[in-house]
Motif scaffolding. Structure first.
Motif, PDB file in Angstrom:
ATOM      1  N   SER A  71       0.819  -1.212   0.000  1.00 13.94           N
ATOM      2  CA  SER A  71       0.000   0.000   0.000  1.00 13.94           C
ATOM      3  C   SER A  71       0.858   1.270   0.000  1.00 13.94           C
ATOM      4  N   ARG A  72       2.125   1.140   0.313  1.00 15.29           N
ATOM      5  CA  ARG A  72       3.032   2.306   0.345  1.00 15.29           C
ATOM      6  C   ARG A  72       3.826   2.465  -0.954  1.00 15.29           C
ATOM      7  N   PHE A  73       3.599   1.588  -1.911  1.00 14.17           N
ATOM      8  CA  PHE A  73       4.362   1.624  -3.156  1.00 14.17           C
ATOM      9  C   PHE A  73       3.827   2.710  -4.091  1.00 14.17           C
ATOM     10  N   ASP A  74       4.744   3.528  -4.597  1.00 12.47           N
ATOM     11  CA  ASP A  74       4.444   4.382  -5.735  1.00 12.47           C
ATOM     12  C   ASP A  74       5.186   3.758  -6.926  1.00 12.47           C
ATOM     13  N   GLU A  75       5.163   4.427  -8.064  1.00  9.84           N
ATOM     14  CA  GLU A  75       5.770   3.844  -9.261  1.00  9.84           C
ATOM     15  C   GLU A  75       7.266   3.573  -9.082  1.00  9.84           C
ATOM     16  N   LYS A  76       7.987   4.536  -8.527  1.00 13.88           N
ATOM     17  CA  LYS A  76       9.440   4.382  -8.365  1.00 13.88           C
ATOM     18  C   LYS A  76       9.758   3.270  -7.360  1.00 13.88           C
ATOM     19  N   THR A  77       8.981   3.182  -6.294  1.00 14.90           N
ATOM     20  CA  THR A  77       9.186   2.118  -5.297  1.00 14.90           C
ATOM     21  C   THR A  77       8.925   0.755  -5.935  1.00 14.90           C
ATOM     22  N   SER A  78       7.886   0.664  -6.744  1.00 15.05           N
ATOM     23  CA  SER A  78       7.578  -0.603  -7.431  1.00 15.05           C
ATOM     24  C   SER A  78       8.737  -1.039  -8.315  1.00 15.05           C
ATOM     25  N   ILE A  79       9.314  -0.089  -9.046  1.00 16.51           N
ATOM     26  CA  ILE A  79      10.455  -0.410  -9.919  1.00 16.51           C
ATOM     27  C   ILE A  79      11.661  -0.825  -9.079  1.00 16.51           C
ATOM     28  N   ALA A  80      11.930  -0.113  -7.992  1.00 12.47           N
ATOM     29  CA  ALA A  80      13.072  -0.439  -7.127  1.00 12.47           C
ATOM     30  C   ALA A  80      12.908  -1.816  -6.496  1.00 12.47           C
ATOM     31  N   VAL A  81      11.708  -2.141  -6.039  1.00  5.99           N
ATOM     32  CA  VAL A  81      11.461  -3.448  -5.425  1.00  5.99           C
ATOM     33  C   VAL A  81      11.539  -4.554  -6.472  1.00  5.99           C
ATOM     34  N   ALA A  82      11.035  -4.297  -7.665  1.00  2.16           N
ATOM     35  CA  ALA A  82      11.142  -5.304  -8.737  1.00  2.16           C
ATOM     36  C   ALA A  82      12.614  -5.569  -9.067  1.00  2.16           C
ATOM     37  N   PHE A  83      13.415  -4.517  -9.132  1.00  2.00           N
ATOM     38  CA  PHE A  83      14.852  -4.689  -9.368  1.00  2.00           C
ATOM     39  C   PHE A  83      15.487  -5.477  -8.224  1.00  2.00           C
ATOM     40  N   THR A  84      15.055  -5.215  -7.005  1.00  4.11           N
ATOM     41  CA  THR A  84      15.559  -5.939  -5.836  1.00  4.11           C
ATOM     42  C   THR A  84      15.242  -7.426  -5.950  1.00  4.11           C
ATOM     43  N   GLU A  85      14.046  -7.739  -6.412  1.00  3.34           N
ATOM     44  CA  GLU A  85      13.664  -9.152  -6.626  1.00  3.34           C
ATOM     45  C   GLU A  85      14.562  -9.800  -7.679  1.00  3.34           C
ATOM     46  N   VAL A  86      14.882  -9.059  -8.738  1.00  2.00           N
ATOM     47  CA  VAL A  86      15.802  -9.579  -9.765  1.00  2.00           C
ATOM     48  C   VAL A  86      17.161  -9.846  -9.127  1.00  2.00           C
ATOM     49  N   PHE A  87      17.648  -8.905  -8.319  1.00  2.00           N
ATOM     50  CA  PHE A  87      18.921  -9.096  -7.620  1.00  2.00           C
ATOM     51  C   PHE A  87      18.887 -10.360  -6.769  1.00  2.00           C
ATOM     52  N   LEU A  88      17.817 -10.554  -6.017  1.00  2.00           N
ATOM     53  CA  LEU A  88      17.722 -11.714  -5.131  1.00  2.00           C
ATOM     54  C   LEU A  88      17.779 -13.030  -5.911  1.00  2.00           C
ATOM     55  N   LYS A  89      17.253 -13.028  -7.108  1.00  2.00           N
ATOM     56  CA  LYS A  89      17.256 -14.248  -7.923  1.00  2.00           C
ATOM     57  C   LYS A  89      18.563 -14.437  -8.681  1.00  2.00           C
ATOM     58  N   GLN A  90      19.157 -13.324  -9.137  1.00  3.26           N
ATOM     59  CA  GLN A  90      20.293 -13.429 -10.049  1.00  3.26           C
ATOM     60  C   GLN A  90      21.622 -12.960  -9.475  1.00  3.26           C
ATOM     61  N   LYS A  91      21.606 -12.353  -8.300  1.00  2.00           N
ATOM     62  CA  LYS A  91      22.803 -11.789  -7.647  1.00  2.00           C
ATOM     63  C   LYS A  91      23.564 -10.899  -8.620  1.00  2.00           C
ATOM     64  N   GLY A  92      24.798 -11.189  -8.911  1.00  2.00           N
ATOM     65  CA  GLY A  92      25.605 -10.322  -9.772  1.00  2.00           C
ATOM     66  C   GLY A  92      25.349 -10.475 -11.258  1.00  2.00           C
ATOM     67  N   GLU A  93      24.513 -11.390 -11.631  1.00  2.00           N
ATOM     68  CA  GLU A  93      24.258 -11.674 -13.047  1.00  2.00           C
ATOM     69  C   GLU A  93      23.027 -10.921 -13.564  1.00  2.00           C
ATOM     70  N   ILE A  94      22.873  -9.684 -13.186  1.00  4.53           N
ATOM     71  CA  ILE A  94      21.710  -8.898 -13.590  1.00  4.53           C
ATOM     72  C   ILE A  94      21.907  -8.431 -15.033  1.00  4.53           C
ATOM     73  N   SER A  95      20.882  -8.607 -15.828  1.00  6.98           N
ATOM     74  CA  SER A  95      20.977  -8.290 -17.253  1.00  6.98           C
ATOM     75  C   SER A  95      20.967  -6.787 -17.506  1.00  6.98           C
ATOM     76  N   ASP A  96      21.502  -6.409 -18.655  1.00  6.20           N
ATOM     77  CA  ASP A  96      21.474  -5.010 -19.069  1.00  6.20           C
ATOM     78  C   ASP A  96      20.041  -4.520 -19.215  1.00  6.20           C
ATOM     79  N   SER A  97      19.128  -5.405 -19.598  1.00  4.14           N
ATOM     80  CA  SER A  97      17.731  -4.988 -19.774  1.00  4.14           C
ATOM     81  C   SER A  97      17.119  -4.519 -18.453  1.00  4.14           C
ATOM     82  N   SER A  98      17.531  -5.108 -17.339  1.00  2.00           N
ATOM     83  CA  SER A  98      17.037  -4.651 -16.025  1.00  2.00           C
ATOM     84  C   SER A  98      17.499  -3.223 -15.747  1.00  2.00           C
TER      85      SER A  98
END
Length: 140
Positions: A71-98
């Motif tokens: 309920s506290r997410f705005d657009e930028k927070t949603s993007i930051a949290v989504a990127f965080t989820e990518v980090f948690l799954k891929q660690k240092g192997e984050i794609s350029d597309s992210s």
């Protein structure tokens, strides 16, 4: 119970575990304070990122502070949290597309701050997990 005894130095259980080496504790606390406060990114956004990381990084002390609050997410927070989820799954192997997606919503400075915050928070949470730092229980 933590794996080592707490030192006499520090204000929290986490700090007292680091407090066996005052210079490490002081430096860690200083950097944590800098990264957690308002910067290029809001402290509210970073708290939602911290909560997201806590759910997967194994520190019970950190998890006890709560799950992300959608309920506290705005657009930028949603993007930051989504990127965080990518980090948690891929660690240092984050794609350029992210990072291309991040650039649509954040400046270079904000991306740098986000990545520094994710890295430092993960290190803190890993330390808590390694030490088996447990949440403070309310005593009645």
């Amino acid at each position: 119970m933590a794996r080592i005894k707490e030192s006499n130095f520090g204000d929290t259980s986490f700090q007292r575990l680091l407090g066996h080496n005052l210079e490490v504790m002081q430096g860690w606390c200083y950097l944590g304070n800098v990264l957690e406060k308002e910067g290029l990114l809001s402290a509210k956004l970073k708290e939602q990122v911290r909560r997201t990381l806590a759910q997967k990084n194994g520190c019970e002390y950190c998890k006890a502070k709560g799950k992300p609050e959608l309920s506290r997410f705005d657009e930028k927070t949603s993007i930051a949290v989504a990127f965080t989820e990518v980090f948690l799954k891929q660690k240092g192997e984050i794609s350029d597309s992210s990072f291309r997606i991040l650039r649509e919503y954040m400046t270079e400075g904000e991306i740098s701050e986000l990545c520094a915050f994710i890295s430092f928070t993960t290190a803190s949470q890993y330390f808590g997990a390694m030490m088996k730092l447990e949440p403070v229980r309310n005593q009645q």
